[in-house]
Write an enzyme that holds these catalytic residues in place. Structure first.
Site, PDB file in Angstrom:
ATOM      1  N   ARG A  58       0.853  -1.078  -0.078  1.00  0.00           N
ATOM      2  CA  ARG A  58      -0.065   0.147  -0.078  1.00  0.00           C
ATOM      3  C   ARG A  58       1.056   1.206  -0.043  1.00  0.00           C
ATOM      4  NH1 ARG A  58      -5.537   1.486   3.212  1.00  0.00           N
ATOM      5  NH2 ARG A  58      -6.218  -0.065   1.538  1.00  0.00           N
ATOM      6  N   HIS A 111      -7.048   0.833  -6.862  1.00  0.00           N
ATOM      7  CA  HIS A 111      -7.291   0.001  -5.792  1.00  0.00           C
ATOM      8  C   HIS A 111      -7.788  -1.119  -6.294  1.00  0.00           C
ATOM      9  CE1 HIS A 111      -7.712  -1.365  -1.945  1.00  0.00           C
ATOM     10  NE2 HIS A 111      -8.679  -0.367  -1.320  1.00  0.00           N
ATOM     11  N   GLN A 127      -9.882  -3.877  -4.293  1.00  0.00           N
ATOM     12  CA  GLN A 127     -11.221  -3.475  -4.121  1.00  0.00           C
ATOM     13  C   GLN A 127     -12.210  -3.457  -5.065  1.00  0.00           C
ATOM     14  OE1 GLN A 127     -12.300  -1.805  -1.056  1.00  0.00           O
ATOM     15  NE2 GLN A 127     -14.278  -2.190  -1.946  1.00  0.00           N
ATOM     16  N   ASP A 165     -17.217   7.162  -2.388  1.00  0.00           N
ATOM     17  CA  ASP A 165     -16.137   6.740  -1.638  1.00  0.00           C
ATOM     18  C   ASP A 165     -16.016   7.908  -0.877  1.00  0.00           C
ATOM     19  OD1 ASP A 165     -13.518   5.724  -0.597  1.00  0.00           O
ATOM     20  OD2 ASP A 165     -12.326   6.160  -2.295  1.00  0.00           O
ATOM     21  N   CYS A 180     -16.646   1.732  -0.727  1.00  0.00           N
ATOM     22  CA  CYS A 180     -15.439   0.849  -0.452  1.00  0.00           C
ATOM     23  C   CYS A 180     -15.034   0.741   1.203  1.00  0.00           C
ATOM     24  CB  CYS A 180     -14.115   1.294  -1.058  1.00  0.00           C
ATOM     25  SG  CYS A 180     -13.825   2.712  -0.734  1.00  0.00           S
ATOM     26  N   ARG A 204     -14.048  -8.400   0.486  1.00  0.00           N
ATOM     27  CA  ARG A 204     -12.753  -8.355   0.194  1.00  0.00           C
ATOM     28  C   ARG A 204     -11.812  -9.667   0.344  1.00  0.00           C
ATOM     29  NH1 ARG A 204     -10.266  -3.193   0.491  1.00  0.00           N
ATOM     30  NH2 ARG A 204      -8.637  -4.457  -0.232  1.00  0.00           N
TER      31      ARG A 204
HETATM   32  N1   CP Z   1     -11.576  -0.268   1.464  1.00  0.00           N
HETATM   33  C1   CP Z   1     -10.159  -0.430   1.783  1.00  0.00           C
HETATM   34  O1   CP Z   1      -9.259  -0.588   1.283  1.00  0.00           O
HETATM   35  O2   CP Z   1     -10.172  -0.144   3.265  1.00  0.00           O
HETATM   36  P1   CP Z   1      -8.759  -0.181   4.365  1.00  0.00           P
HETATM   37  O3   CP Z   1      -8.383   1.152   4.069  1.00  0.00           O
HETATM   38  O4   CP Z   1      -9.556  -0.094   5.618  1.00  0.00           O
HETATM   39  O5   CP Z   1      -7.965  -1.046   3.740  1.00  0.00           O
HETATM   40  N1  NVA Z   2      -9.830   6.584  -1.930  1.00  0.00           N
HETATM   41  C1  NVA Z   2      -9.531   6.299  -0.323  1.00  0.00           C
HETATM   42  C2  NVA Z   2      -9.790   4.723  -0.407  1.00  0.00           C
HETATM   43  C3  NVA Z   2      -9.686   4.099   1.052  1.00  0.00           C
HETATM   44  C4  NVA Z   2      -9.953   2.737   1.068  1.00  0.00           C
HETATM   45  C5  NVA Z   2      -8.176   6.638  -0.229  1.00  0.00           C
HETATM   46  O1  NVA Z   2      -7.385   6.447  -1.053  1.00  0.00           O
HETATM   47  O2  NVA Z   2      -7.853   7.163   0.984  1.00  0.00           O
END
Ligand code: CP
Ligand code: NVA
Length: 310
Positions: A106, A133, A136, A228, A268, A296
């Site tokens: 990440r 992502h 997701q 989102d 999400c 997920r």
């Molecule tokens: N939706 C998602 O990726 O959540 P987290 O940031 O909690 O992993």
């Molecule tokens: N768009 C959001 C998604 C979190 C799961 C972010 O990048 O923070």
């Protein structure tokens, strides 16, 4: 991986375009097995590097590999040599590939992610970056198939910030043949190149990807309303500014009443009740957000099985 086989990554949805439908079905099959899979990834280790916080991605990947017979390592990027003492990404990726069978990452910056993929000799799976992502989006497709029975002729309207989640959804919708409207303010549209590529893929698959700045028009006949957060991790937009910019894109009873009666609401998560979605809609009968979150886990299993199984 079998000797001589090229490793594959899942950094963008399109990296696994040819396997996407198969992974959706595999996730549904694995879900039905309820955690009894016969340890197909026995002895495999997945390293998980996090530069940003996570609840769903971290836990679902850890549980997924454990239930497939393997093991996960949680690594806080700030405690690695890579960031603090400036070991290069290239060297880090090479070294880690000597220890583990797969790397979930990440990252803030998609360029770091791409570099990791280029230099790691084991599969690299994006757990989100500023551009996409993909995991997701896979769970989202699993949820849509479960709830709506399929993809063809379905209309998905994404409302709000044209961010990483929206970008990956565009690709996933195009690959599965869903009609998708990216309904976002003009200054926060999805990535232009992804939008263009997704439109082309959709054309090949007989579906449509379009942009809109008019939520009330966009929601007509929608089967899925998706949103989102208005402020993603790393985004420095002041909250008051975001509220002003995105207010008209909030999923609420009014927009829901314009969609099809059986329309599902997706997010999400994490959600901000009262901003991108009202509490009433989030906790109401159209919302499938917690099934979506559970998926997920099943989607991660499909990804891990596909990329890490010998
Ligand atoms: N939706 C998602 O990726 O959540 P987290 O940031 O909690 O992993
Ligand atoms: N768009 C959001 C998604 C979190 C799961 C972010 O990048 O923070």
């Amino acid at each position: 991986m079998m000797a001589g086989m090229a490793k594959r990554d899942l950094i963008s949805v399109v990296d696994m375009k040819d396997k996407w439908a198969e992974m959706v079905d595999l996730a549904i099959k694995l879900k039905a097995e309820r955690g009894h899979h016969g340890d197909p990834l026995k002895g495999k280790t997945l390293a998980m590097i996090f530069e940003k916080p996570s609840t769903r991605t971290r836990i679902s990947f850890d549980v997924a590999i454990t239930e497939l017979g393997g093991h996960a390592l949680y690594i806080d990027e700030s405690k690695m040599q890579m960031g603090v003492h400036s070991e290069t990404v290239e060297d880090t990726a090479r070294v880690m590939s000597r220890f583990v069978h797969g790397i979930m990452y990440r990252a803030y910056d998609y360029k770091m992610m791409d570099k990791f993929g280029e230099y790691a000799t084991c599969p690299v799976i994006s757990g989100l970056d500023n551009l996409e992502h993909p995991c997701q989006a896979l769970a989202d497709m699993v949820t849509i198939k479960e709830k709506l029975g399929g993809f063809r002729g379905k209309k998905l309207v994404y409302l709000g910030d044209g961010n990483n989640v929206c970008n990956s959804l565009l690709y996933a919708a195009a690959i599965m043949g869903i009609d998708m409207v990216a309904c976002c303010p003009a200054v926060r549209m999805p990535n232009a190149e992804i939008m263009w590529n997704a439109t082309k893929i959709a054309e090949e698959n007989g579906s449509k990807i379009i942009a809109s700045h008019e939520p009330e028009k966009a929601c007509v006949d929608a089967d899925v309303l998706y949103t989102d957060t208005w402020i993603s991790m790393g985004d420095t937009t002041p909250e008051a500014e975001a509220i002003k910019l995105f207010q008209a894109y909030q999923i609420n009873d009014r927009l829901l009443s314009i969609a099809k009666p059986g329309c599902i609401v997706m997010h999400c998560l994490p959600a901000h009740r009262g901003q991108e979605v009202t509490g009433e809609v989030m906790d109401g009968p159209h919302s499938v957000v917690f099934d979506q979150a559970e998926n997920r886990l099943h989607a991660q299993k499909a990804v891990l099985y596909t990329l890490l199984k010998d």
